[in-house]
Design an enzyme around this catalytic site. Structure first.
Site, PDB file in Angstrom:
ATOM      1  N   SER A 143       0.822  -1.214   0.000  1.00 27.83           N
ATOM      2  CA  SER A 143       0.000   0.000   0.000  1.00 27.83           C
ATOM      3  C   SER A 143       0.852   1.258   0.000  1.00 27.83           C
ATOM      4  O   SER A 143       1.953   1.278   0.557  1.00 27.83           O
ATOM      5  CB  SER A 143      -0.885  -0.014   1.252  1.00 27.83           C
ATOM      6  N   TYR A 168      -2.246  -0.317   9.948  1.00 28.05           N
ATOM      7  CA  TYR A 168      -2.445  -0.877   8.606  1.00 28.05           C
ATOM      8  C   TYR A 168      -1.164  -0.748   7.790  1.00 28.05           C
ATOM      9  O   TYR A 168      -0.697  -1.713   7.175  1.00 28.05           O
ATOM     10  CB  TYR A 168      -3.604  -0.158   7.915  1.00 28.05           C
TER      11      TYR A 168
END
Length: 336
Positions: A143, A168
């Site tokens: 990501s 995350y």
């Protein structure tokens, strides 16, 4: 060629399954269909792939009625150390594309253990299965969030990403490190893709594109964080799928560990993005200006030169086009 796509009921996974099937691959889709967002949207994606929601049983393969003999689906958790290896043993996959993960930056503040279970434990289980069942190529989703609040733009895979500002992001950075180790120790080709704000038809309800369109069309106000002083490298789904397909088709096994940004490389101001949604919907947004959210970043901007050079990646969808496609899909799906 046999391919496993994890996260197959998800936004990117669904589109990727459609593409892989169109290319003639034999595909197994895996997803745990969790309730992080509306499961009906996930089931609708699966139904579009020929999987009847009423036929789905935990840990059992369901055959597609639309792609007979080419696509099957299994509801399974990546953390399941009993059934995941059995699936690998049965199919002997040539390529695994791991898109399954607990998504969302903001949710990681509320439920950190979901990220550890899926993104850490689940990813190690995928790596172990690839190791023991001789999978030669593993693609996995990282990501843009790993860059944190870096002021070096555009973001390059050569810069340090040691300061994640959400759990995350930390789990995605961990995936890259674990993949490197398995490439080094077990000769598995691992290719990490740092996704940059993917949007398009069938998109996630927790993402800006969906949230804004849904609110504007239903006459609700939208929350604009950091008073709109944000920019994102919004990347249309078809460009992402094109990039993944190029990598799957490439047979070169020389570089065992690879890491790329995959984005549009044309950052757009959040207020400009909202403007495009207003044009596509024909309605004005009611904006509530909000402060910065914890874990959020000011800007994202992908340097995709290495992906272009290595695989011929060429993103060509403008935000104007992409937003129009999404709004058309939304109106059709929700009968607006």
């Amino acid at each position: 060629m046999k391919i496993l796509v994890t996260g197959a009921a998800g936004f990117i996974g669904y589109h990727l399954c459609k593409k892989m099937l169109a290319e003639g691959y034999q595909v197994v889709g895996l997803d745990n269909i969790n309730d992080y967002y509306d499961i009906n949207l996930k089931y609708s994606r699966l139904e579009d792939l020929g999987i009847d929601r009423h036929q789905i049983t935990e840990n059992k393969l369901t055959e597609s009625t639309l792609y007979s003999g080419a696509f099957s689906f299994i509801k399974l958790n990546l953390e399941d150390k009993e059934h995941l290896p059995k699936l690998f043993e049965q199919y002997r996959f040539d390529c695994v594309i791991n898109l399954a993960a607990q998504a969302g930056v903001r949710y990681s503040l509320e439920n950190p253990m979901a990220y550890v279970d899926s993104n850490i434990v689940g990813f190690v289980n995928i790596l172990e299965a690839c190791r023991h069942y001789k999978v030669s190529k593993l693609l996995y989703a990282s990501s843009s969030s790993v860059y944190g609040n870096s002021v070096e733009v555009p973001f390059s895979t050569t810069q340090s990403v040691d300061n994640p500002i959400s759990l995350y992001a930390a789990t995605k950075k961990s995936n890259e490190l674990m993949a490197y180790t398995y490439s080094h120790l077990y000769d598995i080709q691992t290719i990490g893709l740092r996704f940059f704000t993917v949007y398009g038809p069938w998109g996630r309800p927790d993402m800006a594109m969906f949230l804004f369109t849904d609110a504007i069309l239903n006459n609700r106000p939208i929350k604009v964080f950091n008073n709109g002083d944000l920019s994102r490298d919004f990347t249309y789904i078809d460009d992402i799928i094109q990039g993944i397909n190029l990598i799957v088709e490439d047979k070169n096994q020389d570089e065992k560990y690879q890491l790329f940004n995959i984005g549009n490389s044309k950052p757009v101001q959040l207020l400009k993005f909202i403007e495009e949604i207003e044009k596509a919907t024909g309605k004005q947004a009611q904006k509530i200006m909000m402060p910065m959210q914890p874990g959020d970043v000011n800007q994202t901007w992908a340097d995709v030169d290495s992906l272009k050079e290595r695989y011929g990646y060429n993103p060509d969808f403008s935000v104007k086009e992409g937003v129009q496609h999404f709004v058309e899909w939304y109106k059709g799906y929700y009968n607006v």
